[in-house]
Scaffold this active site. Structure first.
Site, PDB file in Angstrom:
ATOM      1  CB  ILE A 152      -0.971  -0.019   1.205  1.00  0.00           C
ATOM      2  CG1 ILE A 152      -1.929  -1.207   1.058  1.00  0.00           C
ATOM      3  CG2 ILE A 152      -1.750   1.290   1.306  1.00  0.00           C
ATOM      4  CD1 ILE A 152      -2.818  -1.468   2.261  1.00  0.00           C
ATOM      5  CG  ASP A 171       9.488  -0.672   5.499  1.00  0.00           C
ATOM      6  OD1 ASP A 171      10.134  -1.524   6.139  1.00  0.00           O
ATOM      7  OD2 ASP A 171       8.432  -0.915   4.901  1.00  0.00           O
ATOM      8  CB  SER A 231      -1.896   0.815   8.776  1.00  0.00           C
ATOM      9  OG  SER A 231      -1.643   1.506   9.981  1.00  0.00           O
ATOM     10  CG  ASP A 256     -10.420   3.212   7.076  1.00  0.00           C
ATOM     11  OD1 ASP A 256     -11.636   3.501   7.112  1.00  0.00           O
ATOM     12  OD2 ASP A 256      -9.982   2.186   6.526  1.00  0.00           O
ATOM     13  CD  GLU A 261     -11.162  -0.958  13.456  1.00  0.00           C
ATOM     14  OE1 GLU A 261     -11.673  -1.828  12.724  1.00  0.00           O
ATOM     15  OE2 GLU A 261     -10.156  -0.328  13.145  1.00  0.00           O
ATOM     16  CG  HIS A 279     -11.323  -1.299   9.107  1.00  0.00           C
ATOM     17  ND1 HIS A 279     -10.669  -1.900  10.144  1.00  0.00           N
ATOM     18  CD2 HIS A 279     -10.568  -1.597   8.014  1.00  0.00           C
ATOM     19  CE1 HIS A 279      -9.594  -2.535   9.719  1.00  0.00           C
ATOM     20  NE2 HIS A 279      -9.513  -2.358   8.421  1.00  0.00           N
ATOM     21  CG  LEU A 280     -15.546   3.123   4.888  1.00  0.00           C
ATOM     22  CD1 LEU A 280     -16.011   4.434   4.273  1.00  0.00           C
ATOM     23  CD2 LEU A 280     -16.528   2.013   4.529  1.00  0.00           C
ATOM     24  CB  ALA A 282     -10.510  -3.480   1.730  1.00  0.00           C
TER      25      ALA A 282
HETATM   26  P1  NAD Z   1       2.761  -5.052   3.499  1.00  0.00           P
HETATM   27  O1  NAD Z   1       3.059  -6.239   4.300  1.00  0.00           O
HETATM   28  O2  NAD Z   1       2.887  -5.127   2.009  1.00  0.00           O
HETATM   29  O3  NAD Z   1       3.668  -3.797   3.985  1.00  0.00           O
HETATM   30  C1  NAD Z   1       3.873  -3.474   5.348  1.00  0.00           C
HETATM   31  C2  NAD Z   1       5.209  -2.737   5.432  1.00  0.00           C
HETATM   32  O4  NAD Z   1       5.424  -2.321   6.782  1.00  0.00           O
HETATM   33  C3  NAD Z   1       6.394  -3.639   5.065  1.00  0.00           C
HETATM   34  O5  NAD Z   1       7.162  -3.060   4.018  1.00  0.00           O
HETATM   35  C4  NAD Z   1       7.214  -3.722   6.345  1.00  0.00           C
HETATM   36  O6  NAD Z   1       8.614  -3.772   6.105  1.00  0.00           O
HETATM   37  C5  NAD Z   1       6.821  -2.449   7.045  1.00  0.00           C
HETATM   38  N1  NAD Z   1       7.085  -2.484   8.478  1.00  0.00           N
HETATM   39  C6  NAD Z   1       7.039  -3.552   9.319  1.00  0.00           C
HETATM   40  N2  NAD Z   1       7.382  -3.165  10.565  1.00  0.00           N
HETATM   41  C7  NAD Z   1       7.648  -1.843  10.495  1.00  0.00           C
HETATM   42  C8  NAD Z   1       8.067  -0.878  11.454  1.00  0.00           C
HETATM   43  N3  NAD Z   1       8.287  -1.212  12.719  1.00  0.00           N
HETATM   44  N4  NAD Z   1       8.240   0.397  11.048  1.00  0.00           N
HETATM   45  C9  NAD Z   1       8.031   0.757   9.752  1.00  0.00           C
HETATM   46  N5  NAD Z   1       7.659  -0.135   8.796  1.00  0.00           N
HETATM   47  C10 NAD Z   1       7.459  -1.406   9.170  1.00  0.00           C
HETATM   48  O7  NAD Z   1       1.285  -4.622   3.912  1.00  0.00           O
HETATM   49  P2  NAD Z   1       0.257  -3.704   3.103  1.00  0.00           P
HETATM   50  O8  NAD Z   1      -0.598  -4.585   2.243  1.00  0.00           O
HETATM   51  O9  NAD Z   1       0.965  -2.551   2.506  1.00  0.00           O
HETATM   52  O10 NAD Z   1      -0.667  -3.206   4.313  1.00  0.00           O
HETATM   53  C11 NAD Z   1      -0.228  -2.172   5.184  1.00  0.00           C
HETATM   54  C12 NAD Z   1      -1.198  -2.028   6.345  1.00  0.00           C
HETATM   55  O11 NAD Z   1      -2.502  -1.705   5.881  1.00  0.00           O
HETATM   56  C13 NAD Z   1      -1.348  -3.314   7.161  1.00  0.00           C
HETATM   57  O12 NAD Z   1      -1.426  -2.987   8.535  1.00  0.00           O
HETATM   58  C14 NAD Z   1      -2.698  -3.834   6.718  1.00  0.00           C
HETATM   59  O13 NAD Z   1      -3.275  -4.645   7.734  1.00  0.00           O
HETATM   60  C15 NAD Z   1      -3.442  -2.526   6.527  1.00  0.00           C
HETATM   61  N6  NAD Z   1      -4.643  -2.627   5.688  1.00  0.00           N
HETATM   62  C16 NAD Z   1      -5.706  -1.839   6.032  1.00  0.00           C
HETATM   63  C17 NAD Z   1      -6.887  -1.908   5.284  1.00  0.00           C
HETATM   64  C18 NAD Z   1      -8.054  -1.043   5.637  1.00  0.00           C
HETATM   65  O14 NAD Z   1      -9.167  -1.438   5.340  1.00  0.00           O
HETATM   66  N7  NAD Z   1      -7.852   0.127   6.207  1.00  0.00           N
HETATM   67  C19 NAD Z   1      -6.977  -2.789   4.188  1.00  0.00           C
HETATM   68  C20 NAD Z   1      -5.863  -3.546   3.832  1.00  0.00           C
HETATM   69  C21 NAD Z   1      -4.687  -3.464   4.600  1.00  0.00           C
END
Ligand code: NAD
Length: 532
Positions: A152, A171, A231, A256, A261, A279-280, A282
């Site tokens: 993301i 990161d 996130s 979000d 929640e 939590h919208l 996706a």
């Molecule tokens: P991903 O696994 O592709 O990326 C996560 C990144 O975070 C990785 O690059 C990792 O190296 C990094 N990371 C891990 N620990 C870290 C730290 N301590 N400090 C900084 N960076 C760190 O995941 P993604 O698909 O990009 O998803 C990102 C977030 O979004 C996740 O928490 C996921 O659960 C959330 N998400 C939310 C929704 C929503 O509806 N709001 C939908 C999908 C995903």
């Protein structure tokens, strides 16, 4: 002929992909449940579900021919993974299909916050015309700080760059090469917080990231800056965020996700500079279509060419050899966890040396090492099946050195990680083909079973150090279960590994590292028992 059962309302685009594939027949029966589901699943090779179907142990027991469970979406809590894995049934999901939806929501929040859209909309609907009250700012030329640069984070960066923003990211697990490829700059977290005009969070919630942004971090941000969290709730301390907003230390925020929640305390009600959504991230029509297409393609490829993408468990091609390999799989995973605990910078390559017992199944052992190594880096479930793919996405190379000709290294596994100019090595053996032991950390020879919670530290080899560490942990009410010491020569640097019964709080670790003659301290949790 492979048969695929779809007992859910999968978007037609996904159903069509399977219908159009020669060699696949589709049984599309949305809403199928209970006894009918048990009967229908008995003769199929694959089933595709969404969140409204449950594949529990009873369904798996009834599914005599089942090889694949495809989940259109990310969460697999409605699948009994243990039962599926035990049967060698691969469970596949669609982790990337939501990325664009979340990235676009992030951009929507960024634009709405900088242009004060929500309060301006309300005021105009209420009959006012308050042009000067709602003058905003442009994104052009502003700095976006991304915390977490995975799937993301990458999508948000692309979109923000198109708006003329400068993108920086924190990161700790991303290499300079990956950042260069995405044309962004990596930055330490404190500098990112101080310089960014918008900070957006895209990282997993885990023990290391819970409360990552508290009062001090929020206080270091520009008073005009906006914070966006799409996130996971809990990465930002909500009370500290509320205090910072009330005190005018932040420009505003978009949330979000929440610690609880749905939230029970609606502290944000009445705050014009806060946007909240349920939590919208996706929730778009397109992402539903995308997950349908992605899961249909994934299941099709697995059935027709044996390519298992995004498997969250283990597809057992040669199940008969797995029991013999399990202690090696366990050792490799624990070595991966240990190596990541020792060094937390970005890793460009992880080199494995494997003896005769495992080199024929190198991929499985490499995947196990990566599973341990990547466990804390991502929210995606890192498994033996998807670990290699995740490493590839993260630009981590995994060369293997074949040591099969060295009889003395028969049961040996070694991992060497490259972290910039620094190289760290850990290795071990499986005694009697059953008992994993860690035998080496860098230049230190040791011998310890990789179980339990350990503190690992270097210290100057002087009289009294062991006593001082023991006394300090005792005062902090932390019980020591065992102590292993390694050194090369008396009076030089020594390595201590102390197994403790309980987690050691960060402040205690910091104080411990200040004792005379102590070096860096790391805590690694190897857990209780072997797991595949
Ligand atoms: P991903 O696994 O592709 O990326 C996560 C990144 O975070 C990785 O690059 C990792 O190296 C990094 N990371 C891990 N620990 C870290 C730290 N301590 N400090 C900084 N960076 C760190 O995941 P993604 O698909 O990009 O998803 C990102 C977030 O979004 C996740 O928490 C996921 O659960 C959330 N998400 C939310 C929704 C929503 O509806 N709001 C939908 C999908 C995903």
């Amino acid at each position: 002929m492979a048969e695929v059962l779809i007992p859910t309302r999968l978007s037609p685009e996904g159903v069509a992909i399977l219908n159009d594939t020669p060699g696949i027949t589709v049984d599309f029966r949305p809403g199928l449940k209970g006894a009918e589901l048990l009967e229908a699943i008995a003769g199929v090779d694959a089933v595709i579900i969404r969140s409204d179907s449950t594949i529990d142990a009873a369904v798996i027991a009834a599914a005599k021919r089942l090889k694949l469970i495809g989940r259109a979406g990310v969460g697999v809590e409605n699948v009994d993974l243990t039962a599926a894995t035990a049967r060698g049934i691969a469970v596949l999901n669609t982790p990337a299909a939501n990325s664009i939806a979340v990235a676009e929501l992030t951009m929507a929040m960024m634009l709405a916050l900088t242009r004060k859209l929500v309060p301006a909309d309300r005021s105009t609907k209420e009959g006012r015309w308050e042009k000067s009250a709602y003058a905003g700012h442009e994104l052009l030329g502003k700095t976006l700080g991304l915390v977490g640069f995975g799937r993301i984070g990458h999508e948000v960066a692309k979109r923000a760059t198109a708006f003329g923003m400068t993108v920086i990211a924190y990161d700790p697990f991303i290499t300079e090469a990956a950042a260069d490829a995405a044309r962004i700059k990596l930055s330490p977290l404190p500098e990112l917080l101080q310089t960014a005009d918008v900070v957006s969070l895209h990282l997993p919630l885990n023990d290391k990231t819970r409360g990552l942004l508290g009062a001090a971090q929020l206080g270091s941000m520009k008073p005009s800056a906006f914070l966006i969290n799409a996130s996971r709730g809990g990465i930002v301390e909500e009370q500290a965020l509320r205090d910072a907003l009330v005190a005018g230390k932040l420009g505003g925020c978009g949330l979000d996700v929440f610690e609880t929640e749905p939230p029970t305390d609606h502290w944000f009600a009445g705050m014009d500079n806060v946007i909240v959504t349920p939590h919208l991230g996706a929730s778009t029509a397109e992402s539903q279509t995308k997950v349908a297409i992605e899961i249909a393609e994934t299941v099709r490829d697995a059935l027709t060419s044996g390519i298992f993408r995004n498997a969250v468990n283990l597809p057992l091609h040669d199940a008969s050899d797995l029991p013999r390999l399990l202690p090696y799989v366990h050792l490799a995973e624990q070595l991966g966890l240990l190596l990541r605990g020792l060094e937390d910078g970005p890793c460009s390559s992880l080199t494995l040396e494997l003896g005769a017992q495992t080199v024929g199944e190198a991929k499985l052992v490499v995947a196990a090492a990566l599973k341990g190594f990547l466990a804390l880096e991502t929210d995606s479930q890192v498994t033996l099946v998807n670990a290699l793919q995740i490493a590839d996405e993260r630009h981590i190379r995994v060369p293997v050195i074949d040591q099969a000709s060295q009889a003395s290294l028969n049961a040996f596994i070694s991992l060497e990680g490259s972290f910039g100019a620094t190289k760290r090595t850990v290795s071990g053996v499986v005694d009697n083909n059953t008992m994993p032991r860690v035998r080496q950390i860098d230049e230190f020879t040791i011998d310890i079973a990789p179980t339990g919670r350990v503190l690992i530290f270097t210290n100057r080899d002087r009289p009294g150090v062991i006593g001082a560490v023991g006394a300090f942990l005792g005062q902090a009410n932390i019980n020591i279960a065992s102590w292993v010491q390694g050194r090369r020569q008396p009076g030089g640097t020594a390595l201590g590994i102390v197994t403790v019964d309980d987690p050691v709080p960060d402040p205690v670790l910091r104080e411990l590292s200040k004792l005379p003659n102590m070096g860096r301290i790391t805590e690694v949790n190897w857990g209780d028992s072997a797991k595949a």
